[in-house]
Design an enzyme around this catalytic site. Structure first.
Site, PDB file in Angstrom:
ATOM      1  N   ASP A 197      55.748  -1.900 -39.907  1.00  0.00           N
ATOM      2  CA  ASP A 197      54.668  -1.951 -40.879  1.00  0.00           C
ATOM      3  C   ASP A 197      54.925  -3.033 -41.922  1.00  0.00           C
ATOM      4  OD1 ASP A 197      52.308  -1.216 -42.096  1.00  0.00           O
ATOM      5  OD2 ASP A 197      53.143   0.524 -43.123  1.00  0.00           O
ATOM      6  N   GLY A 198      53.851  -3.698 -42.338  1.00  0.00           N
ATOM      7  CA  GLY A 198      53.965  -4.609 -43.464  1.00  0.00           C
ATOM      8  C   GLY A 198      53.663  -6.066 -43.197  1.00  0.00           C
ATOM      9  N   ASN A 199      53.197  -6.405 -41.986  1.00  0.00           N
ATOM     10  CA  ASN A 199      52.889  -7.815 -41.711  1.00  0.00           C
ATOM     11  C   ASN A 199      51.828  -8.359 -42.656  1.00  0.00           C
ATOM     12  OD1 ASN A 199      54.690  -7.718 -39.593  1.00  0.00           O
ATOM     13  ND2 ASN A 199      53.137  -7.663 -37.991  1.00  0.00           N
ATOM     14  N   TRP A 224      53.195  -8.696 -46.218  1.00  0.00           N
ATOM     15  CA  TRP A 224      54.117  -9.832 -46.251  1.00  0.00           C
ATOM     16  C   TRP A 224      53.335 -11.139 -46.363  1.00  0.00           C
ATOM     17  CZ3 TRP A 224      54.963 -14.222 -43.406  1.00  0.00           C
ATOM     18  CH2 TRP A 224      56.188 -14.877 -43.581  1.00  0.00           C
ATOM     19  N   HIS A 263      51.617 -11.731 -38.801  1.00  0.00           N
ATOM     20  CA  HIS A 263      51.824 -11.135 -37.475  1.00  0.00           C
ATOM     21  C   HIS A 263      52.777 -11.994 -36.632  1.00  0.00           C
ATOM     22  CE1 HIS A 263      49.040  -7.962 -38.156  1.00  0.00           C
ATOM     23  NE2 HIS A 263      47.969  -8.742 -38.226  1.00  0.00           N
ATOM     24  N   SER A 283      48.286   0.580 -32.405  1.00  0.00           N
ATOM     25  CA  SER A 283      47.841   1.967 -32.327  1.00  0.00           C
ATOM     26  C   SER A 283      46.387   2.048 -31.866  1.00  0.00           C
ATOM     27  CB  SER A 283      47.981   2.640 -33.699  1.00  0.00           C
ATOM     28  OG  SER A 283      46.993   2.155 -34.590  1.00  0.00           O
ATOM     29  N   THR A 284      45.985   3.248 -31.452  1.00  0.00           N
ATOM     30  CA  THR A 284      44.578   3.438 -31.096  1.00  0.00           C
ATOM     31  C   THR A 284      43.680   3.182 -32.308  1.00  0.00           C
ATOM     32  OG1 THR A 284      44.906   5.811 -31.518  1.00  0.00           O
ATOM     33  CG2 THR A 284      45.012   5.083 -29.227  1.00  0.00           C
ATOM     34  N   GLU A 285      44.193   3.481 -33.498  1.00  0.00           N
ATOM     35  CA  GLU A 285      43.420   3.230 -34.719  1.00  0.00           C
ATOM     36  C   GLU A 285      43.254   1.748 -35.004  1.00  0.00           C
ATOM     37  OE1 GLU A 285      44.950   7.296 -34.702  1.00  0.00           O
ATOM     38  OE2 GLU A 285      45.976   5.357 -34.513  1.00  0.00           O
ATOM     39  N   ARG A 335      40.150  -2.379 -36.507  1.00  0.00           N
ATOM     40  CA  ARG A 335      40.256  -3.563 -37.353  1.00  0.00           C
ATOM     41  C   ARG A 335      39.184  -4.581 -36.960  1.00  0.00           C
ATOM     42  NH1 ARG A 335      46.768  -4.809 -38.177  1.00  0.00           N
ATOM     43  NH2 ARG A 335      47.315  -2.735 -38.980  1.00  0.00           N
ATOM     44  N   LEU A 350      69.107  -3.047 -22.031  1.00  0.00           N
ATOM     45  CA  LEU A 350      68.323  -2.386 -23.075  1.00  0.00           C
ATOM     46  C   LEU A 350      66.942  -2.070 -22.523  1.00  0.00           C
ATOM     47  CD1 LEU A 350      67.710  -1.586 -26.086  1.00  0.00           C
ATOM     48  CD2 LEU A 350      67.017  -3.969 -26.432  1.00  0.00           C
TER      49      LEU A 350
END
Length: 241
Positions: free
Chosen positions: A21-23, A26, A38, A66-68, A72, A132
């Site tokens: 979170d926070g792009n 920023w 982004h 996210s689906t939300e 945007r 990984l």
């Protein structure tokens, strides 16, 4: 104690999940476009992947879209989808070189065709990698995931394959997007927001939570080391005494 020595001696999580979170904030703080925020956040993704490989952490799940987020602006959504396709194309050789296996969870059929094609290529080509496991949560929402799992279990009952008494937490887990993956034991959220945001609600039932005010594009070794040190110091009782 250096970070390398600490990583070698302290108790490490086996699966880290991150809410990146926070792009946007920023970008605003640095007086640049949201797209630049982004883009810089995308560079942080690679930095954190490298750190997890270095520290021997086998699983990393990233809340990428996210689906939300579909709500945007069309311009921003298109930019994010194009950035995803570009990231997958450009990073595939590096993922192969560093032995990283890519996974994806969410309503993937909602992704644009170009993104799905790139994603499937990465999933197929990295399937044999072992250093990984990186899970991208794309078009993901935990309530939607649990609802879909409940629907599949209900269909099994309706067909007579199982009875209601056969429904267990393990059966629910086996019908989630994350079937076969270990649950996260550490959840990190950047930007200081104190909420889960519909992310892995079932899977993080016993995860340790760690929140930092640092915005995602600035997240790096210092913050990850602090989260790991805090995790190692916690007494995880899982509801027991």
């Amino acid at each position: 104690m250096s970070s390398d020595t600490g990583a070698a001696t302290q108790k490490m999580p086996q699966h880290i999940a991150i809410i990146m979170d926070g792009n946007g904030r920023w970008a605003e703080q640095n007086k640049v476009s949201r797209s630049k925020g982004h883009e810089t956040g995308g560079q942080t993704v690679q930095r954190v992947i490298d750190l997890c490989i270095e520290k021997g952490i086998p699983w990393l799940t990233l809340y990428a879209f996210s689906t939300e987020n579909w709500g945007r602006s069309k311009i921003e959504v298109n930019y994010l989808m194009n950035m995803l396709a570009k990231f997958l194309k450009e990073r595939l050789p590096e993922l192969m070189e560093k032995n990283v296996r890519l996974h994806a969870i969410g309503e993937l059929d909602m992704l644009p065709d170009k993104c799905r094609k790139r994603l499937n290529e990465c999933l197929e080509q990295t399937a044999g990698n072992t250093a990984l496991n990186v899970v991208l949560a794309l078009s993901y929402g935990s309530r939607q995931e649990i609802t879909a799992a409940a629907r599949r279990v209900a269909e099994l009952v309706q067909k007579g394959d199982i009875s209601p008494q056969d429904i267990t937490p393990e059966l629910i887990s086996s019908n989630l997007y994350t079937a076969g993956m270990p649950d996260p034991d550490l959840l990190i959220r950047t930007s200081g927001e104190m909420r889960i945001s519909n992310y892995l609600l079932w899977q993080i039932s016993y995860a340790e939570l760690w929140v930092t005010d640092v915005l995602w594009p600035d997240f790096g070794r210092t913050e990850l080391d602090a989260a790991l040190t805090d995790f190692a110091a916690r007494n995880r009782r899982f509801g027991k005494r």
